[in-house]
Scaffold this active site. Sequence first.
Site, PDB file in Angstrom:
ATOM      1  N   LYS A   1       6.257  12.616   4.385  1.00 19.53           N
ATOM      2  CA  LYS A   1       7.255  11.669   4.165  1.00 19.53           C
ATOM      3  C   LYS A   1       8.060  11.804   2.920  1.00 19.53           C
ATOM      4  O   LYS A   1       9.408  12.013   2.805  1.00 19.53           O
ATOM      5  CB  LYS A   1       6.862  10.259   4.568  1.00 19.53           C
ATOM      6  CG  LYS A   1       7.898   9.316   4.725  1.00 19.53           C
ATOM      7  CD  LYS A   1       7.622   7.887   4.971  1.00 19.53           C
ATOM      8  CE  LYS A   1       8.908   6.891   5.215  1.00 19.53           C
ATOM      9  NZ  LYS A   1       8.571   5.531   5.230  1.00 19.53           N
TER      10      LYS A   1
ATOM     11  N   GLU B   1       3.784   9.958  23.210  1.00 20.27           N
ATOM     12  CA  GLU B   1       4.051  11.180  22.640  1.00 20.27           C
ATOM     13  C   GLU B   1       3.297  12.449  23.385  1.00 20.27           C
ATOM     14  O   GLU B   1       3.937  13.428  23.549  1.00 20.27           O
ATOM     15  CB  GLU B   1       3.216  11.272  21.224  1.00 20.27           C
ATOM     16  CG  GLU B   1       3.902  10.362  20.435  1.00 20.27           C
ATOM     17  CD  GLU B   1       3.375   9.078  20.088  1.00 20.27           C
ATOM     18  OE1 GLU B   1       2.512   8.621  21.245  1.00 20.27           O
ATOM     19  OE2 GLU B   1       3.797   8.344  18.940  1.00 20.27           O
TER      20      GLU B   1
ATOM     21  N   MET C   1      -9.052  16.159  44.555  1.00 21.79           N
ATOM     22  CA  MET C   1      -9.747  17.261  44.430  1.00 21.79           C
ATOM     23  C   MET C   1     -11.146  17.093  43.736  1.00 21.79           C
ATOM     24  O   MET C   1     -12.116  17.891  44.405  1.00 21.79           O
ATOM     25  CB  MET C   1      -9.157  18.234  43.164  1.00 21.79           C
ATOM     26  CG  MET C   1      -9.476  19.661  43.163  1.00 21.79           C
ATOM     27  SD  MET C   1      -9.519  20.569  44.590  1.00 21.79           S
ATOM     28  CE  MET C   1      -7.904  21.514  44.615  1.00 21.79           C
TER      29      MET C   1
ATOM     30  N   PHE D   1      -2.589   4.503   6.052  1.00 19.81           N
ATOM     31  CA  PHE D   1      -2.184   4.123   7.077  1.00 19.81           C
ATOM     32  C   PHE D   1      -1.782   5.030   7.967  1.00 19.81           C
ATOM     33  O   PHE D   1      -0.874   5.968   7.563  1.00 19.81           O
ATOM     34  CB  PHE D   1      -1.167   2.816   6.886  1.00 19.81           C
ATOM     35  CG  PHE D   1      -1.068   2.602   8.150  1.00 19.81           C
ATOM     36  CD1 PHE D   1      -1.807   1.749   9.104  1.00 19.81           C
ATOM     37  CD2 PHE D   1       0.539   2.384   8.653  1.00 19.81           C
ATOM     38  CE1 PHE D   1      -1.255   1.291  10.362  1.00 19.81           C
ATOM     39  CE2 PHE D   1       0.725   1.965   9.976  1.00 19.81           C
ATOM     40  CZ  PHE D   1       0.031   1.438  10.746  1.00 19.81           C
ATOM     41  N   GLN D   2      -2.079   5.212   9.289  1.00 15.76           N
ATOM     42  CA  GLN D   2      -1.834   6.242  10.060  1.00 15.76           C
ATOM     43  C   GLN D   2      -1.827   7.758   9.653  1.00 15.76           C
ATOM     44  O   GLN D   2      -1.015   8.532   9.919  1.00 15.76           O
ATOM     45  CB  GLN D   2      -0.255   5.967  10.508  1.00 15.76           C
ATOM     46  CG  GLN D   2      -0.178   4.603  11.628  1.00 15.76           C
ATOM     47  CD  GLN D   2       1.271   4.671  12.161  1.00 15.76           C
ATOM     48  OE1 GLN D   2       2.203   5.046  12.008  1.00 15.76           O
ATOM     49  NE2 GLN D   2       1.131   3.851  13.570  1.00 15.76           N
TER      50      GLN D   2
END
Lengths: 598, 172
Positions: free
Chosen positions: A176, A64, A493, A126-127
């Site tokens: 949802k 993502e 760096m 969940f999630q």
Amino acid sequence: MTAAPTTDQTTAAPKTMTGAQLVLEALADQGVDTIFGYPGGAVLPIYDALYQQNRIKHVLVRHEQAAVHAAEGYARSTGKVGVVLVTSGPGATNAVTGLVDALMDSIPLVCLTGQVPTHLIGNDAFQEADTTGITRPATKHNYLVKDVNQLARTMHEAFFVARNGRPGPVVVDLPKDVQFASGPYYGPDICKPKNYKPQTEPDHAAIERAIDLMVKAERPIFYTGGGVINAGPRASELLTELVRLTGFPCTNTLMGLGAFPASDKQFVGMLGMHGTYEANLAMHGCDVMICIGARFDDRVTGKTSAFSPNSKKIHVDIDASSINKNIRVDLPIVGDAGRALELLLAAWKKRVAAKPKIDAWWKQIEFWRARDCLRYGQTKDVIKPQYALERLRAAIQGRDDVFISTEVGQHQMWAAQFLPFNKPNRWLTSGGLGTMGYGLPAAIGAQIANPGALCIDVAGEASILMNIQEMATAVQYRLPVKVFILNNQWMGMVRQWQQLLHGERYSQSYSESLPDFVKLADAFGGVGMRAEKYDDVDRVIAEMLAADKPCIVDVAVDPNENCFPMIMGGHAHNEMLLGPEDRKSQDPTAREEGMVLV
Amino acid sequence: MSYLNNEPIERHTFAVLVDNEPGVLARVIGLFSGRGYNIESLTVAEIDHEKQLSRITLVSRGTRMVIDQIKVQLDRLVPIHTVLDLTDGGPFVERELALVKVVGTGEHRVEALRIADAFRARVIDSTAESFVFELTGSAEKLDAFVDIMRPLGLAELSRTGAAAIARGTATI
């Protein structure tokens, strides 16, 4: 009574559809043709609706974070709003780095996140993650849509907020059940945001005062940033015209490269920590500074108390909070950079007949330029990273369709120094946040938006491993992006700072156990090549440009090369290091003060 | 901003009109914590039910540069309608309300009541052994009252933080 058919949509009864369809309808009405995303449980209704239409193309990434960077690359290379679709919980939290990146660099994005159904919010479902809570400081604004009746309005407002004022990322969190519920669809015209009205028109009296200062200037300089690029290609044209008309020197920030042609002799290079000698000394010595769409960030200013001590500063910015945040300015002008440039240009043409005489200033600048601060010692024993980029520059010279992205580190600064940016929207880099792993997904986003163009990610061997999985995305969509790795086997760096500031104690900065990048490219279904010797460089560049597949070029460069010029933390523009030999002359107490700076 | 360290610290009161929507207070507070500004007092309540508007009164301290930043940073939050620096805007009145519970008997109880009267505090609850006083005024007046009540059986304190409004005909 029979209702006559009407074509006036605003008076017709709104169409009713599911939340998922509403989302896609709104995207289409906002002119979105491509979104970047990754499915999951809480966004399945939207993915289902996507499956049943063909107006919007979905690009499946492999992480993502990369979806957001790809959308940034898409947005930066087109000037449009980038769109991301991810699921709840880990989908949203993985997107956070990209959102902060877009926030810091003012990239317009709309990120749609799935959420657990409204009745489960707060239940540790969940999630589930508190997405609006987590992304509040990571976005310009965010929304949680709990009522499908508010969905269309919220979607359009999200786009309005993302693209207007100082652009930035906006999250719309979509439970949802709201995606399943039916609600009315309203178009963008009747969904004007209530009270977000950024000031775009500059104060005309202030424009006149700016011209007063510019006319009398003996040592002027234009210092311009990403704001000019965000104001659209026209703003870059206006800037170019104004700079040429005035005859003043011009420097760009890292984010502003391409707004003024790098090939113009009035361009003095990038400024700041790894900016050119002439740009930084001109900033230090100027008497009038015209800052447009830049924000005096610490990488630009160095030690703020010693920053350009004798200049009158004009600052044009669309974000009032950027003015007087780090550096006090004499003439603040809040407004759109493009509009301000238009007014400045008109006022200048009206009031000034001939270019001001600033020959002495140019003589001084040419003296500084003659130091040739980007020179490096090339031998045939080893490939210097600068040499590899110079050869790349030669190979792409004259092409108008080249988009360069970078990861973060030495290679990024070398790319900024050595590659030519003559047009806006061709340079994609993570400036504010400094996100390693930005470059490959950004190149993918740019390639999707610009089919047929040449999209090159200039990378380091450490950074590229942070989002290497996106090679699979590039292969899936047959995107011939090029990853040009300057492989010095170090987090360069970090190693440079450890060498200069931490007594050469190279703690954890060696790139141990590197993969074979040629085989890696092959394993993904792309093509890989390697340059180990000086003579290989031109050959691999030619092969890379000819490749019609995703391509990784592994260039073995000098592991000890450092990026110069450099203004160390805690130092001023006139205390630049031009090479390793300069280091001894630095004041050790200032060095300690600088160590605490990032 | 180390070079600003010797600039004087100013106390400013801001009036902020915001959409009364979920998360708006978190945005304001997050801005202050995220940017290291200090909040001395913050009060919020809905002032227009129909337009869904709330008013936040916010007191902060900082250098001039920080005070100016607070105003413009608040201004760019999307649900914020208006930000007014009352301290810069001319004369204004600022009041706070305190509920003060004092528990005791005998001399202390009589003395508490006498002082409350002098401060024009109202008794809004009393039992044989306690009073709850309601007092409005400046933060300094409330501080003074609380200090005097401490040895007289101060048991509990609830303060609202400042509410403020400009004097005269000017409106936000």
